[in-house]
Write a protein that holds these residues in place. Sequence first.
Motif, PDB file in Angstrom:
ATOM      1  N   UNK A  87    -100.356   2.971 -56.008  1.00  0.00           N
ATOM      2  CA  UNK A  87     -99.788   1.740 -56.565  1.00  0.00           C
ATOM      3  C   UNK A  87    -100.650   1.192 -57.703  1.00  0.00           C
ATOM      4  N   UNK A  88    -101.532   2.017 -58.221  1.00  0.00           N
ATOM      5  CA  UNK A  88    -102.387   1.619 -59.339  1.00  0.00           C
ATOM      6  C   UNK A  88    -101.842   2.209 -60.637  1.00  0.00           C
ATOM      7  N   UNK A  89    -102.043   1.488 -61.731  1.00  0.00           N
ATOM      8  CA  UNK A  89    -101.597   1.940 -63.039  1.00  0.00           C
ATOM      9  C   UNK A  89    -102.805   2.017 -63.970  1.00  0.00           C
ATOM     10  N   UNK A  90    -102.876   3.108 -64.736  1.00  0.00           N
ATOM     11  CA  UNK A  90    -103.946   3.281 -65.701  1.00  0.00           C
ATOM     12  C   UNK A  90    -103.356   3.122 -67.096  1.00  0.00           C
ATOM     13  N   UNK A  91    -103.790   2.091 -67.824  1.00  0.00           N
ATOM     14  CA  UNK A  91    -103.280   1.812 -69.162  1.00  0.00           C
ATOM     15  C   UNK A  91    -104.437   1.797 -70.166  1.00  0.00           C
ATOM     16  N   UNK A  92    -104.211   2.271 -71.388  1.00  0.00           N
ATOM     17  CA  UNK A  92    -105.221   2.071 -72.433  1.00  0.00           C
ATOM     18  C   UNK A  92    -105.450   0.573 -72.640  1.00  0.00           C
TER      19      UNK A  92
END
Length: 367
Positions: free
Chosen positions: A359-364
């Motif tokens: 449920x984690x998101x990796x965004x620049x």
Amino acid sequence: MPPETKQTLPPPRLEIRNLVRNFEGRRVVDDVSLSIQPGQVTCLLGPSGCGKSTTLRMIAGVDMQDAGEIYVDGELICDTLFRVPPERRSIGLMFQDFALFPHLTVGRNVSFGLTERGAVARARAEEMLAKVGLERFIDSYPHELSGGEQQRVALARALAPQPKIMLMDEPFSGLDNRLRDGIRDETLAVLKEEDTAVLLVTHEPEEAMRMADEIALMRDGRIVQQGAPYNIYRAPKDKAAVAFFSDVNVIESEVHGALVDTPFGDFLAPGLPDGAQVEIVFRPQHVGIDFDRAGQGPHPTAERGVAARGVVERARFMGKESLVEFRMDHDDTSLRATVPNVFLPKKGTPLWLTIRRDRCFVFPRVG
């Protein structure tokens, strides 16, 4: 063998293409396109000032676009040269103030927009009021009704001319919270029964999730993401999209070898170059408190990865859940967790925390 016949799909009930609107040199609506089928509810969701209501006004015909086209059932109703008048667009309107005429009875309010008069108009008003459960009030006046009843009269009036499309601008915002859910559900049921294409403008994510078949998330005049509510929530485009639906926690880090190192373990960052600055974004409900291993130090778990220690700063009971704020050991940043029911640890209590990696998101990182 006979050649295969290609089945042609009917055009959308409503389609807007590349709408643009400028005010005083500022682009308020910027290249907005979407389509809605009969019986479909689409929500334009976004913060105040993002261009939602302006888009609605252009579709209704009370404002003119600077570029773009609007179609109903495949027929052009408006571009920058050609314009069908608002009253001939077969579009209904509902606003948050209901806009009922105080000097007219409920029945005459409902029949106001009909071309028929007399007994035919009254019969149509009775039919529509029966759909919203208010036929007994046909000879009453709006001030004699509650807010929720007035909203249902406004719905009956908007549907009486049998519009192909219903435009709704924050129609439930003036209602008491206790009434809102029920009125929304009743309204949605009537609209679905009439097979009306609905475009609902709202700034409330909960309302969009509850009512919409599709959400168009709008920001700074543009639609930044569009899809089913589940997909918008589970696969947001960026950090701002996550944050619009709920509170968020953010961990800042850097990519090395397609991995991002955090106190909760490594996260994959495919496609991002070494040295790229990123943010790991996750919601408070996806933070877990590891009571089984409390005080025993960091460790991997099958689902949640590595535990990291936080110290309780504040805990509050919110009605259905508790919100606990932590100060994290690793970098002194804050982190919030929601826990079902009542959980109110004292300030200064150390606890080991884990997060749902799926449920984690990796965004620049922007800026």
